[in-house]
Structure formats: C-alpha cells, structure tokens
Design an enzyme around this catalytic site. Structure first.
Site, PDB file in Angstrom:
ATOM      1  NE  ARG A 147      -1.906   2.214   3.445  1.00  0.00           N
ATOM      2  CZ  ARG A 147      -2.425   2.605   4.524  1.00  0.00           C
ATOM      3  NH1 ARG A 147      -3.712   2.407   4.753  1.00  0.00           N
ATOM      4  NH2 ARG A 147      -1.623   3.391   5.406  1.00  0.00           N
ATOM      5  CE1 TYR A 159      -4.379   7.823  10.731  1.00  0.00           C
ATOM      6  CE2 TYR A 159      -5.820   7.376   8.999  1.00  0.00           C
ATOM      7  CZ  TYR A 159      -5.416   7.035  10.093  1.00  0.00           C
ATOM      8  OH  TYR A 159      -5.732   5.634  10.540  1.00  0.00           O
ATOM      9  CG  ASP A 212      -7.086   4.080   2.992  1.00  0.00           C
ATOM     10  OD1 ASP A 212      -8.113   4.765   2.433  1.00  0.00           O
ATOM     11  OD2 ASP A 212      -7.007   3.387   4.116  1.00  0.00           O
ATOM     12  CG  HIS A 214      -7.047   7.492   4.968  1.00  0.00           C
ATOM     13  ND1 HIS A 214      -5.774   7.840   4.340  1.00  0.00           N
ATOM     14  CD2 HIS A 214      -6.943   6.512   5.667  1.00  0.00           C
ATOM     15  CE1 HIS A 214      -4.916   6.612   4.808  1.00  0.00           C
ATOM     16  NE2 HIS A 214      -5.743   5.780   5.603  1.00  0.00           N
ATOM     17  CD  GLU A 238      -8.490   0.742   2.623  1.00  0.00           C
ATOM     18  OE1 GLU A 238      -8.913   0.701   3.564  1.00  0.00           O
ATOM     19  OE2 GLU A 238      -7.222   0.443   2.285  1.00  0.00           O
ATOM     20  CD  GLU A 264     -10.160   1.517   7.360  1.00  0.00           C
ATOM     21  OE1 GLU A 264      -9.855   2.272   7.986  1.00  0.00           O
ATOM     22  OE2 GLU A 264      -9.539   0.987   6.302  1.00  0.00           O
ATOM     23  NE  ARG A 285      -9.687  -2.181   3.360  1.00  0.00           N
ATOM     24  CZ  ARG A 285      -8.571  -2.441   4.570  1.00  0.00           C
ATOM     25  NH1 ARG A 285      -8.458  -4.067   4.542  1.00  0.00           N
ATOM     26  NH2 ARG A 285      -8.018  -1.664   5.215  1.00  0.00           N
ATOM     27  CD  GLU A 341      -4.732  -2.587   6.826  1.00  0.00           C
ATOM     28  OE1 GLU A 341      -4.004  -1.434   6.828  1.00  0.00           O
ATOM     29  OE2 GLU A 341      -5.850  -2.696   7.011  1.00  0.00           O
ATOM     30  CD1 TRP A 404     -16.687  16.118   1.554  1.00  0.00           C
ATOM     31  CD2 TRP A 404     -17.825  14.468   1.312  1.00  0.00           C
ATOM     32  NE1 TRP A 404     -17.812  16.656   0.871  1.00  0.00           N
ATOM     33  CE2 TRP A 404     -18.344  15.501   0.493  1.00  0.00           C
ATOM     34  CE3 TRP A 404     -18.212  13.051   1.059  1.00  0.00           C
ATOM     35  CZ2 TRP A 404     -19.794  15.360  -0.112  1.00  0.00           C
ATOM     36  CZ3 TRP A 404     -19.346  13.037   0.395  1.00  0.00           C
ATOM     37  CH2 TRP A 404     -20.040  13.741  -0.556  1.00  0.00           C
TER      38      TRP A 404
END
Length: 404
Positions: A147, A159, A212, A214, A238, A264, A285, A341, A404
């Site tokens: 990733r 992040y 990702d 996020h 992702e 997730e 996820r 992961e 968001w």
C-alpha cells in the site's frame, strides 16, 4: 460446557486494546478482541456492565445462538460499540470450541482453501524518494504487495504518513484531544498520480499496489482519482469516498475501472446493501473485531461471494493479535479471499499477546495449534495501563472541519 466467567481487560502496550477472556466450567479459556480505537472504554463498559452478566451459565458451544441473543436481545442493534462487544464474545467462543475439538479454528470453518493468505504492507513517505525507499524496505521485509501513501506538498502532516496514534500534550483538564491536520484536496489530486507513476517506473508492472483515500474525497473527486490512476493498474483504491450513501459509489463506478475497496468503518453486513447487490465495490474491508466476530464476518463474506466481491479484511496495528489471528483463519478457509492487510505489532504488544500465526513468502498462515493460536498474558497486560488516545481529524485550508 458452560460459561463460568467473562473478564474484560483493557491494556495499552503501545496501543490500547480491549480483550475479553471467557472461561468455561471445565477450565477452557478463549479470547476475543473488542478494541475500538479512541472509544475503548465504551466497549469495555458495554462488556463488563451489560454483556458479561448475560453469559454466565450459557452453553459455550452454542455460538450462533449466543450471537443472535446478543445482537437481537439488546433491541439496539448494530453500531460499532455493540458489534465490537459481540465480536469479542463470538471470537472467544470459537477459540474455545476449536480448543475443545483439538484443532485450529480454520478446520472448523471448512478447512483450508489455500496454502497461505497474501498480505500487503504499508509504504509511505513525505516525498517520492522517501516513498521509494519505504517500498524497498517493505519488500525486503517479505511483502509481495504494498500500500502506497504519500505526503502532500504544502501540508505539514498527512494521515497514513505522519500517523500520530497518541496525542501529545493535553487539553484543559488534562485530557488529550485528537491531533488536527490540514487538508488540501486539490494538491492531493495533483500529486498522487505522480507518486504512482514513479513507483511503477521503479518497481515495474507486476508488484500489486494499493492506495487508501481515507474517505477524504467527494464522489466526483474520487471518480477523477480512480480514472487518473488507471494507467498504474492498482490492486485497489480504498475508501475513496464515504460510503454511507451508496449513490456516491454509483458515480465513482461509472467513471473508472480501478477496483474499489471499502468497509473498514462498517460493522454489519447490512451496511453493504446496494454496494454488493449493485456490484459497486470489489473488496469488503470489515474487520473481525468490528463486524461481529468470526460469525459476523463469515456471514458478510458469504454475501460478498454471491455478488462477486472478495475479502480484504482490515488489519491495522489497533486490531490486536487476537483479531488478527481470527482474520487469518478466515482468510485460509473462505473461497472468496482477496488479500489481507498485515501491520506488524510492536514488541510491547507482543509481550501481552503471543500469536502463533506466521508470515513467510509474503503470506500469512495460522499455526496448527488448537483454537485461535494466541496466548494472552494478563500479568503482562497489567504492566501497560490505558492512556487516552485518538486518531487525528482534519480541516480544510479555511479551517472548516472536513465533512468527507
């Protein structure tokens, strides 16, 4: 075989973890992970004050019945706190059942469907040279899928790159608050395609690459990113946009062929609804720890299989080795496995939790030890007290809290 006790342990060996230890009247013990990053004490209270008193005297072998009892009996269904608590009980009971049967958990789930579970690691950097160095380090550590997360020009921290898992300092009254980052979507959208262009140029077309978002993009921004990344053949993109509204994914899906992974932050198969029935995502996820345990996640993965989606079980460092072990058993057993992961835990964490799963040749595999294959050391846990900690939040450049 009756449940004699259910004890909740909160410990902070580098990360905060919530562990449920269930003991039967004939001396078998099972463990489950109930960690909910930043809200650990809410789950611990739910377990101690509301769930544990209901378990005493129940048949430890009636796993599905207990799952339904806890899910339906509270009246207030789903939600991250409830489902993390249900997950801990469920996983502990599966651990006990497999120990009583004298076999590793994956055998009770139907046996192995593969020899090992392909895992991906995390590479990140503040700029492209740092990212390339990080990819080399991740590959040297044995990973065959990576990733990629990048800093963004003009932003002090991002992040997934600069990841403050423990807030430094404290607010008024001595209690810490989440670290606040600044976010610039336009700069991110300009920069990320250049990152993947450089990674592909350095490492070639065969290395599986993931990214990702996020949840930071609007649907049309996510569609643009997916389209811009198509030349670099991602394994998945992702959490490009929040998924509470499935119509958002219809827009993204209609504009890009980049595979999409999501879920997730979901805690039930019911959260997926149209995302699966309309084939708007390719990978689910959710984590064992947050989606109702082995039973809850198996239900989700069976539903995903019907709609052509594969697993991509969440495996960050704030899922304890107990939750990680449960995921690896499912990875080995389910037909529609995609990728796992895998974030290595700290040495402190491994003083408390001693897993027996292995990582070799880029793949994870559970041991043949009966049960989950994780020893939990309560005495070691007591050496690491809980410390309040939160994941960061971010604001747009004008100071607005990111919506968001």
């Amino acid at each position: 075989m009756k449940i004699a006790a259910a004890d909740t342990v909160v410990t902070g060996p580098g990360r905060n973890f919530v562990t449920l230890r269930v003991t039967t009247d004939d001396g078998l013990t099972g463990v489950g992970d109930a960690t909910l990053n930043g809200r650990e004490l809410a789950v611990a209270s739910y377990l101690r004050d509301h769930v544990a008193p209901l378990l005493a005297g129940r048949d430890a072998g009636r796993i599905e019945d207990t799952w339904q009892y806890l899910y339906r009996g509270a009246y207030w269904r789903r939600g991250p706190v409830t489902m993390a608590a249900v997950a801990a009980v469920d996983t502990a009971l599966w651990d006990i059942k497999a120990k009583a049967a004298g076999m590793p958990l994956y055998q009770l789930l139907g046996g192995a469907s593969r020899t090992g579970a392909l895992a991906y690691g995390h590479a990140s950097g503040r700029d492209i040279p740092e990212i390339l160095d990080s990819v080399r380090a991740v590959r040297a550590d044995g990973y065959r899928a990576v990733r990629i997360q990048s800093g963004v020009p003009g932003l002090d921290s991002v992040y997934g790159v600069d990841d403050p898992t423990r807030t430094k300092g404290a607010a008024a009254g001595g209690h810490p608050r989440p670290h606040e980052e600044t976010w610039d979507t336009a700069a991110y959208l300009r920069h990320i395609p250049r990152v993947f262009e450089a990674v592909r140029a350095e490492f070639g077309p065969e290395l599986p690459l993931l990214h990702d978002g996020h949840h930071r993009l609007t649907p049309i921004q996510a569609a643009r990113l997916g389209k811009d990344l198509e030349p670099y053949d991602l394994f998945w993109l992702e959490d490009a946009t929040p998924a509470e509204d499935p119509t958002a994914l219809r827009l993204v899906r209609g504009h890009t062929t980049t595979p999409l992974a999501l879920g997730e932050v979901f805690n039930s198969l019911y959260d997926y609804g149209p995302l699966l029935s309309e084939r708007l995502i390719d990978y689910v996820r959710s984590a064992v720890t947050h989606a109702g345990g082995v039973t809850g996640l198996r239900k989700l993965l069976d539903l995903a299989a019907v709609h052509g989606a594969k697993s991509g079980i969440h495996g960050p460092a704030d899922i304890s080795p107990v939750g990680m072990a449960a995921a690896v058993h499912l990875d080995l057993a389910v037909h529609n496995f995609g990728i796992q992961e895998y974030t290595r835990h700290t040495a402190e964490t491994l003083e408390v939790f001693r897993p027996s799963y292995t990582f070799e040749g880029g793949a994870l595999r559970p041991s043949e030890q009966p049960g989950l294959g994780v020893d939990f050391d309560a005495q070691a846990a007591a050496r690491f007290p809980y410390e309040p900690a939160y994941l960061p939040v971010n604001r747009l450049l004008d100071g607005t809290l990111h919506d968001w």
